[in-house]
Design a protein around this motif. Structure first.
Motif, PDB file in Angstrom:
ATOM      1  N   LEU A  34      71.207 -34.142 -62.752  1.00 58.72           N
ATOM      2  CA  LEU A  34      70.948 -34.944 -61.568  1.00 58.72           C
ATOM      3  C   LEU A  34      69.720 -34.403 -60.835  1.00 58.72           C
ATOM      4  N   VAL A  35      68.838 -35.303 -60.416  1.00 54.92           N
ATOM      5  CA  VAL A  35      67.661 -34.935 -59.622  1.00 54.92           C
ATOM      6  C   VAL A  35      67.756 -35.660 -58.285  1.00 54.92           C
ATOM      7  N   ILE A  36      67.691 -34.904 -57.180  1.00 57.69           N
ATOM      8  CA  ILE A  36      67.806 -35.465 -55.841  1.00 57.69           C
ATOM      9  C   ILE A  36      66.597 -35.041 -55.020  1.00 57.69           C
ATOM     10  N   ASP A  37      65.866 -36.016 -54.482  1.00 57.71           N
ATOM     11  CA  ASP A  37      64.676 -35.726 -53.675  1.00 57.71           C
ATOM     12  C   ASP A  37      63.740 -34.741 -54.384  1.00 57.71           C
ATOM     13  N   GLY A  38      63.548 -34.966 -55.669  1.00 55.51           N
ATOM     14  CA  GLY A  38      62.635 -34.129 -56.434  1.00 55.51           C
ATOM     15  C   GLY A  38      63.165 -32.771 -56.820  1.00 55.51           C
ATOM     16  N   ARG A  39      64.440 -32.493 -56.579  1.00 60.11           N
ATOM     17  CA  ARG A  39      65.024 -31.192 -56.911  1.00 60.11           C
ATOM     18  C   ARG A  39      66.076 -31.336 -57.995  1.00 60.11           C
ATOM     19  N   LEU A  40      65.959 -30.505 -59.003  1.00 63.58           N
ATOM     20  CA  LEU A  40      66.966 -30.460 -60.061  1.00 63.58           C
ATOM     21  C   LEU A  40      68.239 -29.827 -59.509  1.00 63.58           C
ATOM     22  N   TRP A  41      69.390 -30.401 -59.890  1.00 62.53           N
ATOM     23  CA  TRP A  41      70.660 -29.823 -59.462  1.00 62.53           C
ATOM     24  C   TRP A  41      71.304 -29.134 -60.667  1.00 62.53           C
ATOM     25  N   PRO A  42      71.183 -27.789 -60.768  1.00 63.66           N
ATOM     26  CA  PRO A  42      71.734 -27.096 -61.934  1.00 63.66           C
ATOM     27  C   PRO A  42      73.235 -26.857 -61.865  1.00 63.66           C
ATOM     28  N   GLY A  43      73.805 -26.971 -60.664  1.00 59.97           N
ATOM     29  CA  GLY A  43      75.197 -26.584 -60.485  1.00 59.97           C
ATOM     30  C   GLY A  43      75.286 -25.105 -60.158  1.00 59.97           C
ATOM     31  N   HIS A  44      76.465 -24.640 -59.768  1.00 59.66           N
ATOM     32  CA  HIS A  44      76.644 -23.249 -59.347  1.00 59.66           C
ATOM     33  C   HIS A  44      76.337 -22.273 -60.476  1.00 59.66           C
ATOM     34  N   ARG A  45      76.712 -22.616 -61.708  1.00 56.06           N
ATOM     35  CA  ARG A  45      76.521 -21.733 -62.864  1.00 56.06           C
ATOM     36  C   ARG A  45      75.469 -22.268 -63.841  1.00 56.06           C
ATOM     37  N   GLY A  46      74.792 -23.337 -63.461  1.00 53.37           N
ATOM     38  CA  GLY A  46      73.839 -23.940 -64.384  1.00 53.37           C
ATOM     39  C   GLY A  46      74.487 -24.881 -65.377  1.00 53.37           C
ATOM     40  N   GLU A  47      75.741 -25.259 -65.148  1.00 52.85           N
ATOM     41  CA  GLU A  47      76.496 -26.029 -66.134  1.00 52.85           C
ATOM     42  C   GLU A  47      76.664 -27.499 -65.771  1.00 52.85           C
ATOM     43  N   ALA A  48      75.853 -27.990 -64.817  1.00 47.86           N
ATOM     44  CA  ALA A  48      75.965 -29.395 -64.415  1.00 47.86           C
ATOM     45  C   ALA A  48      75.154 -30.284 -65.360  1.00 47.86           C
ATOM     46  N   ILE A  49      75.440 -30.154 -66.654  1.00 48.77           N
ATOM     47  CA  ILE A  49      74.700 -30.919 -67.676  1.00 48.77           C
ATOM     48  C   ILE A  49      75.636 -31.561 -68.703  1.00 48.77           C
ATOM     49  N   ALA A  50      76.946 -31.471 -68.474  1.00 45.63           N
ATOM     50  CA  ALA A  50      77.908 -31.687 -69.552  1.00 45.63           C
ATOM     51  C   ALA A  50      78.430 -33.116 -69.686  1.00 45.63           C
ATOM     52  N   SER A  79      66.536 -40.431 -56.147  1.00 42.49           N
ATOM     53  CA  SER A  79      67.464 -39.683 -56.995  1.00 42.49           C
ATOM     54  C   SER A  79      67.555 -40.386 -58.345  1.00 42.49           C
ATOM     55  N   PHE A  80      67.923 -39.618 -59.353  1.00 42.38           N
ATOM     56  CA  PHE A  80      68.194 -40.233 -60.648  1.00 42.38           C
ATOM     57  C   PHE A  80      69.023 -39.287 -61.508  1.00 42.38           C
ATOM     58  N   LEU A  81      69.792 -39.889 -62.393  1.00 42.41           N
ATOM     59  CA  LEU A  81      70.531 -39.145 -63.400  1.00 42.41           C
ATOM     60  C   LEU A  81      69.725 -39.232 -64.688  1.00 42.41           C
ATOM     61  N   PHE A  82      69.316 -38.070 -65.216  1.00 42.39           N
ATOM     62  CA  PHE A  82      68.553 -38.057 -66.456  1.00 42.39           C
ATOM     63  C   PHE A  82      69.478 -37.666 -67.594  1.00 42.39           C
ATOM     64  N   VAL A  83      69.414 -38.420 -68.684  1.00 48.26           N
ATOM     65  CA  VAL A  83      70.326 -38.221 -69.808  1.00 48.26           C
ATOM     66  C   VAL A  83      69.526 -38.057 -71.095  1.00 48.26           C
ATOM     67  N   ILE A  84      69.806 -37.004 -71.837  1.00 43.07           N
ATOM     68  CA  ILE A  84      69.252 -36.833 -73.177  1.00 43.07           C
ATOM     69  C   ILE A  84      70.303 -37.277 -74.182  1.00 43.07           C
ATOM     70  N   ILE A  85      69.903 -38.155 -75.080  1.00 42.54           N
ATOM     71  CA  ILE A  85      70.781 -38.580 -76.173  1.00 42.54           C
ATOM     72  C   ILE A  85      70.013 -38.355 -77.466  1.00 42.54           C
ATOM     73  N   GLY A  86      70.428 -37.352 -78.200  1.00 37.20           N
ATOM     74  CA  GLY A  86      69.785 -37.022 -79.460  1.00 37.20           C
ATOM     75  C   GLY A  86      70.818 -36.405 -80.380  1.00 37.20           C
ATOM     76  N   THR A  87      70.517 -35.234 -80.940  1.00 35.95           N
ATOM     77  CA  THR A  87      71.522 -34.514 -81.733  1.00 35.95           C
ATOM     78  C   THR A  87      72.760 -34.264 -80.892  1.00 35.95           C
ATOM     79  N   GLY A  88      72.559 -33.973 -79.613  1.00 37.17           N
ATOM     80  CA  GLY A  88      73.650 -33.836 -78.656  1.00 37.17           C
ATOM     81  C   GLY A  88      73.436 -34.774 -77.480  1.00 37.17           C
ATOM     82  N   ILE A  89      74.301 -34.654 -76.478  1.00 38.51           N
ATOM     83  CA  ILE A  89      74.211 -35.495 -75.282  1.00 38.51           C
ATOM     84  C   ILE A  89      74.411 -34.619 -74.056  1.00 38.51           C
ATOM     85  N   SER A  90      73.467 -34.692 -73.113  1.00 33.81           N
ATOM     86  CA  SER A  90      73.604 -33.933 -71.872  1.00 33.81           C
ATOM     87  C   SER A  90      72.899 -34.676 -70.759  1.00 33.81           C
ATOM     88  N   SER A  91      73.108 -34.214 -69.529  1.00 34.14           N
ATOM     89  CA  SER A  91      72.556 -34.926 -68.375  1.00 34.14           C
ATOM     90  C   SER A  91      72.271 -33.952 -67.248  1.00 34.14           C
TER      91      SER A  91
END
Length: 296
Positions: free
Chosen positions: A141-157, A127-139
């Motif tokens: 979570l990847v678990i066992d090779g699967r992206l976790w988008p959240g129920h609405r796709g908003e698990a990036i905040a 597993s790993f938490l991937f974080v983008i830090i650039g003009t904005g900041i978002s993140s």
């Protein structure tokens, strides 16, 4: 012809595009400024870039059947843009380009995490938490090779978490991590300060601002680690992949804050650096699946 895809990474200041092979290799690339001078024109610029790159791919003997686009907005698990917070025109992105090339869409951070999972540090991590830090900041979570988008796709905040008021670069402004510690926030803080003809003083002032920004992000990452307990934290994006005062401060303060945890998750810079987003967008198109799904 060799299978390939067009990957587009739309950011607040630039739009990066590339022809991406199945192994993640970039065969042709082009970057343009994000056109926002007379209203947001990022969508038509991205569409034009898709078709230019697709033509180059065909000339080079590569068969492009789809394009992937990473955007700095919320995107549902089924690939629909559901916000207009950064670049509103992106909501008008059609299902196909002008030349008829089908388009798949996902958030920019999930595109970058997809590439890092397939081709970078994520290959060896459960597993790993991937974080983008650039003009904005978002993140994301990847678990066992699967992206976790959240129920609405908003698990990036990650950028919407509160920042420490004592460290704020813009006192009195929105006290979120993104508003206080992103690349845009750092540049705004530097510009808002009194201009100095002394280059040494100006450099020292910027270093101090970047150091505080790094501390703000380190605190947010510590909270995320306490909540999610990933095996590692991987940082990408233009600022996150840099080697200057921001990254040094981020690494130092994160290490201090996480030290008391047993087997604390390491903080590492993305193996693919700032190119992770455009490569991941290409891989999204090549896989041809729903954005939240990741094949390895």
């Amino acid at each position: 012809m060799t299978p390939a895809a067009v990957g587009i990474d739309v950011g607040g200041t630039k739009i990066a595009g590339a022809v991406v092979d199945e192994d993640g290799a970039i065969r042709s690339a082009e970057t343009v400024a994000t056109p926002t001078q007379e209203g947001d024109q990022s969508a038509p610029e991205a569409l034009a870039l898709i078709d230019r790159l697709a033509r180059r791919a065909a000339e080079g003997g590569r068969a492009v059947e789809q394009a992937g686009v990473g955007v700095p907005e919320y995107v549902t698990p089924h690939g629909r843009i559901s916000s207009a917070l950064v670049l509103p025109s992106l909501q008008a992105l059609p299902a196909t380009s002008g030349s008829g090339l089908p388009i798949l869409i996902d958030s920019d951070v999930r595109c970058a995490a997809r590439a890092e999972a397939r081709l970078g540090h994520g290959l060896t991590l459960a597993s790993f938490l991937f974080v983008i830090i650039g003009t904005g900041i978002s993140s994301t979570l990847v678990i066992d090779g699967r992206l976790w988008p959240g129920h609405r796709g908003e698990a990036i905040a990650l950028g919407e978490l509160p920042a420490d008021p004592a460290l704020a670069l813009h006192p009195g402004g929105p006290l979120t991590v993104e508003e206080q510690a992103s690349g845009r926030a750092i540049n705004d803080a530097v510009e808002a300060a009194d201009a100095s003809d002394d280059q040494r003083k100006a450099a020292s002032h910027r270093a101090a601002i970047e150091t505080r920004a790094g501390q703000i992000v380190a605190t947010a990452l510590t909270c995320a680690v306490q909540l999610l307990d990933p095996a590692a934290v991987i940082v990408g994006g233009g600022l996150g992949s840099s080697k200057g005062d921001f990254s040094q401060s981020l690494s130092r303060h994160y290490g201090e804050l996480i030290r008391g945890r047993p087997q604390p998750p390491p903080l590492v810079q993305a193996h693919l650096g700032p190119q992770a987003g455009v490569i991941g967008a290409g891989l999204l198109a090549l896989e041809g699946k729903e954005p939240g799904r990741l094949s390895r």
